[in-house]
Structure formats: C-alpha cells, structure tokens
Design a protein around this motif. Sequence first.
Motif, PDB file in Angstrom:
ATOM      1  N   ARG A  10       0.857  -1.201   0.000  1.00 32.96           N
ATOM      2  CA  ARG A  10       0.000   0.000   0.000  1.00 32.96           C
ATOM      3  C   ARG A  10       0.881   1.235   0.000  1.00 32.96           C
ATOM      4  O   ARG A  10       1.834   1.308   0.740  1.00 32.96           O
ATOM      5  N   SER A  12       0.666   5.744  -0.380  1.00 31.46           N
ATOM      6  CA  SER A  12      -0.169   6.925  -0.512  1.00 31.46           C
ATOM      7  C   SER A  12      -0.172   7.323  -1.983  1.00 31.46           C
ATOM      8  O   SER A  12       0.888   7.519  -2.579  1.00 31.46           O
ATOM      9  N   ARG A  14      -1.323   9.889  -4.946  1.00 33.25           N
ATOM     10  CA  ARG A  14      -1.669  11.313  -5.114  1.00 33.25           C
ATOM     11  C   ARG A  14      -2.050  11.648  -6.541  1.00 33.25           C
ATOM     12  O   ARG A  14      -2.271  12.804  -6.869  1.00 33.25           O
ATOM     13  N   ILE A  71      -4.392  16.992  -5.347  1.00 39.74           N
ATOM     14  CA  ILE A  71      -4.861  15.596  -5.230  1.00 39.74           C
ATOM     15  C   ILE A  71      -6.384  15.572  -5.403  1.00 39.74           C
ATOM     16  O   ILE A  71      -6.933  14.775  -6.177  1.00 39.74           O
ATOM     17  N   VAL A 128      -4.999   8.229  -0.234  1.00 43.50           N
ATOM     18  CA  VAL A 128      -4.045   8.985   0.587  1.00 43.50           C
ATOM     19  C   VAL A 128      -4.841   9.666   1.694  1.00 43.50           C
ATOM     20  O   VAL A 128      -5.871  10.301   1.437  1.00 43.50           O
ATOM     21  N   ILE A 129      -4.372   9.458   2.907  1.00 46.76           N
ATOM     22  CA  ILE A 129      -4.978  10.143   4.057  1.00 46.76           C
ATOM     23  C   ILE A 129      -4.447  11.572   4.057  1.00 46.76           C
ATOM     24  O   ILE A 129      -3.246  11.779   3.888  1.00 46.76           O
ATOM     25  N   MET A 130      -5.339  12.548   4.261  1.00 49.01           N
ATOM     26  CA  MET A 130      -4.892  13.952   4.349  1.00 49.01           C
ATOM     27  C   MET A 130      -5.344  14.554   5.676  1.00 49.01           C
ATOM     28  O   MET A 130      -6.513  14.472   6.040  1.00 49.01           O
ATOM     29  N   GLY A 131      -4.373  15.151   6.366  1.00 53.99           N
ATOM     30  CA  GLY A 131      -4.675  15.736   7.669  1.00 53.99           C
ATOM     31  C   GLY A 131      -4.668  17.251   7.651  1.00 53.99           C
ATOM     32  O   GLY A 131      -5.033  17.875   8.644  1.00 53.99           O
ATOM     33  N   VAL A 132      -4.266  17.834   6.508  1.00 51.97           N
ATOM     34  CA  VAL A 132      -4.132  19.299   6.464  1.00 51.97           C
ATOM     35  C   VAL A 132      -5.267  19.889   5.641  1.00 51.97           C
ATOM     36  O   VAL A 132      -5.322  19.721   4.407  1.00 51.97           O
ATOM     37  N   PRO A 166       8.401   5.209   0.529  1.00 51.08           N
ATOM     38  CA  PRO A 166       9.336   6.062   1.264  1.00 51.08           C
ATOM     39  C   PRO A 166      10.110   5.217   2.280  1.00 51.08           C
ATOM     40  O   PRO A 166       9.588   4.222   2.783  1.00 51.08           O
ATOM     41  N   ARG A 168      11.741   3.414   5.263  1.00 54.21           N
ATOM     42  CA  ARG A 168      11.239   3.047   6.586  1.00 54.21           C
ATOM     43  C   ARG A 168      12.372   2.925   7.586  1.00 54.21           C
ATOM     44  O   ARG A 168      13.493   2.556   7.221  1.00 54.21           O
TER      45      ARG A 168
HETATM   46  C1  LIG Z   1      -2.480  11.336   9.790  1.00 52.94           C
HETATM   47  C2  LIG Z   1      -1.884  11.474   8.419  1.00 52.94           C
HETATM   48  C3  LIG Z   1      -1.967  12.698   7.759  1.00 52.94           C
HETATM   49  C4  LIG Z   1      -1.449  12.819   6.464  1.00 52.94           C
HETATM   50  N1  LIG Z   1      -1.626  14.013   5.799  1.00 52.94           N
HETATM   51  C5  LIG Z   1      -1.229  14.116   4.514  1.00 52.94           C
HETATM   52  C6  LIG Z   1      -1.541  15.288   3.759  1.00 52.94           C
HETATM   53  O1  LIG Z   1      -2.152  16.244   4.256  1.00 52.94           O
HETATM   54  N2  LIG Z   1      -1.162  15.334   2.447  1.00 52.94           N
HETATM   55  C7  LIG Z   1      -0.492  14.277   1.859  1.00 52.94           C
HETATM   56  O2  LIG Z   1      -0.188  14.375   0.670  1.00 52.94           O
HETATM   57  N3  LIG Z   1      -0.191  13.144   2.549  1.00 52.94           N
HETATM   58  C8  LIG Z   1      -0.561  13.039   3.854  1.00 52.94           C
HETATM   59  N4  LIG Z   1      -0.311  11.865   4.542  1.00 52.94           N
HETATM   60  C9  LIG Z   1       0.370  10.731   3.885  1.00 52.94           C
HETATM   61  C10 LIG Z   1       1.831  10.550   4.373  1.00 52.94           C
HETATM   62  O3  LIG Z   1       2.621  11.572   3.840  1.00 52.94           O
HETATM   63  C11 LIG Z   1       2.340   9.147   3.937  1.00 52.94           C
HETATM   64  O4  LIG Z   1       1.580   8.157   4.587  1.00 52.94           O
HETATM   65  C12 LIG Z   1       3.814   8.925   4.289  1.00 52.94           C
HETATM   66  O5  LIG Z   1       4.639   9.803   3.556  1.00 52.94           O
HETATM   67  C13 LIG Z   1       4.275   7.490   4.006  1.00 52.94           C
HETATM   68  O6  LIG Z   1       4.020   7.123   2.647  1.00 52.94           O
HETATM   69  P1  LIG Z   1       3.151   5.832   2.288  1.00 52.94           P
HETATM   70  O7  LIG Z   1       1.764   6.075   2.822  1.00 52.94           O
HETATM   71  O8  LIG Z   1       3.163   5.725   0.785  1.00 52.94           O
HETATM   72  O9  LIG Z   1       3.778   4.647   2.935  1.00 52.94           O
HETATM   73  C14 LIG Z   1      -0.813  11.715   5.839  1.00 52.94           C
HETATM   74  C15 LIG Z   1      -0.733  10.500   6.516  1.00 52.94           C
HETATM   75  C16 LIG Z   1      -1.278  10.362   7.776  1.00 52.94           C
HETATM   76  C17 LIG Z   1      -1.226   9.010   8.458  1.00 52.94           C
END
Ligand SMILES: Cc1cc2nc3c(=O)[nH]c(=O)nc-3n(C[C@H](O)[C@H](O)[C@H](O)COP(=O)(O)O)c2cc1C
Length: 178
Positions: A10, A12, A14, A71, A128-132, A166, A168
């Motif tokens: 899995r 993220s 975009r 995104i 992709v989870i986004m928190g912002v 990315p 680990r």
């Molecule tokens: C709580 C949380 C908030 C995140 N917020 C963002 C975001 O606002 N924008 C974004 O592009 N990715 C966001 N991500 C994705 C992370 O950047 C990503 O999970 C991390 O770089 C590791 O990459 P992977 O998910 O491909 O393993 C977020 C992930 C988490 C868990």
Amino acid sequence: MNVTECIKTRRSIRKFKPDPVDHSIIDSVVSSASYSPSWKNTQITRYIAVEDRTVLSGIADQYTPDYNSRIIRQAPVLMAVTFIKGRCGFERDGSFTTKKEDRWQMFDVGVACQTFCLSAWDKGLGTVIMGVFDEDGISELLGIPEDQELGALIALGYPDVEPEAPKRKTVEQLLQYR
Ligand SMILES: Cc1cc2nc3c(=O)[nH]c(=O)nc-3n(C[C@H](O)[C@H](O)[C@H](O)COP(=O)(O)O)c2cc1C
C-alpha cells in the motif's frame, strides 16, 4: 493478496485515473473498515463519500493547501471521515476515562482509516490520508452535524502512479525488548 503483502505494498496515492469507483466497492470497503477495533466497540467513525465535482472543487479551491488541492481536483472520490463526539474515551457521566482525555477519538478514527486504506488497496484502489485542511470550512460545506467532528480526508480512486515506498526505519530503531 495476503495481509503482509497488502500492508507493505500500500502506498499513498496522489494521482488517480479518472475512472469512477462503483458504489458497491465503496460500500464493501466501508464494510471491511467497520471491523476495525474501537474503544469499547463504540464504532464512532463515519464516512461521507464526496463525488460531486462542484463540491470537490469548492473544497480544493477554498479549504486545502495547494499540495492537497492538486490531489482532490483529480480524485474521483474524497472520503470525509468523521466521528461521533463524546463517546470514545469517555465515561457515561461525560468524564474522561484516562489521562489521554479525548485523544482516543482520533486514535479510533486512525485505526479505521488504516483499515479503510488497506481494504481499498486489496481491491486495487489507491488512497491517501490527508490531515491538512480547513476543518471548519469543510464541515460547514458538507453539513457535518454538530454531534460529529471531521477527523481526516481520504482521496480514493484507481492509481495512475506506482510510487516507491518512502524509506522506513529499521526494526532496531523501532523496537526494544525489556
Ligand atoms: C495522519 C496522516 C496525515 C497525512 N496528511 C497528509 C496530507 O495532508 N497530504 C499528503 O499528501 N499526505 C498526507 N499523509 C500521507 C503521508 O505523507 C504518507 O503516509 C507517508 O509519507 C508514508 O508514505 P506511504 O503512505 O506511501 O507509505 C498523511 C498521513 C497520515 C497518516
């Protein structure tokens, strides 16, 4: 795909293909996510699947920073993940159960989000989870009820990229035995 493969492959995502996602598939991903563990089985997490392009543009134009707007503008679906307030981490009288106070609410949403993303990936869907984001703006735009709070956004669709993982941390960096 077995569980370990699903967890490790899995990524993220975009950038998405324009193909829509069948509602039956979204239903099935939410059904899998409903099996996430939760505080006293309170199951506080809720999902709004936003597909309306006008609403998606409104969110991207007004309520997210550029890197997330890019995104959202091309994702076929944006999941707004909310939670019912005041249950997870709380006693019946409204007091906090532990020193972490209300933070267990976001903990449970996080557990559900990861299960959602893994289940989606098992079906070939990227997330992709986004928190912002501007929580108040999006909550008003989507009409999120007063008893709920917006926890996270998840873009959802068929991936148009295959990103490298990315880097680990090593197990040695992460784990101690005592
Ligand atoms: C709580 C949380 C908030 C995140 N917020 C963002 C975001 O606002 N924008 C974004 O592009 N990715 C966001 N991500 C994705 C992370 O950047 C990503 O999970 C991390 O770089 C590791 O990459 P992977 O998910 O491909 O393993 C977020 C992930 C988490 C868990």
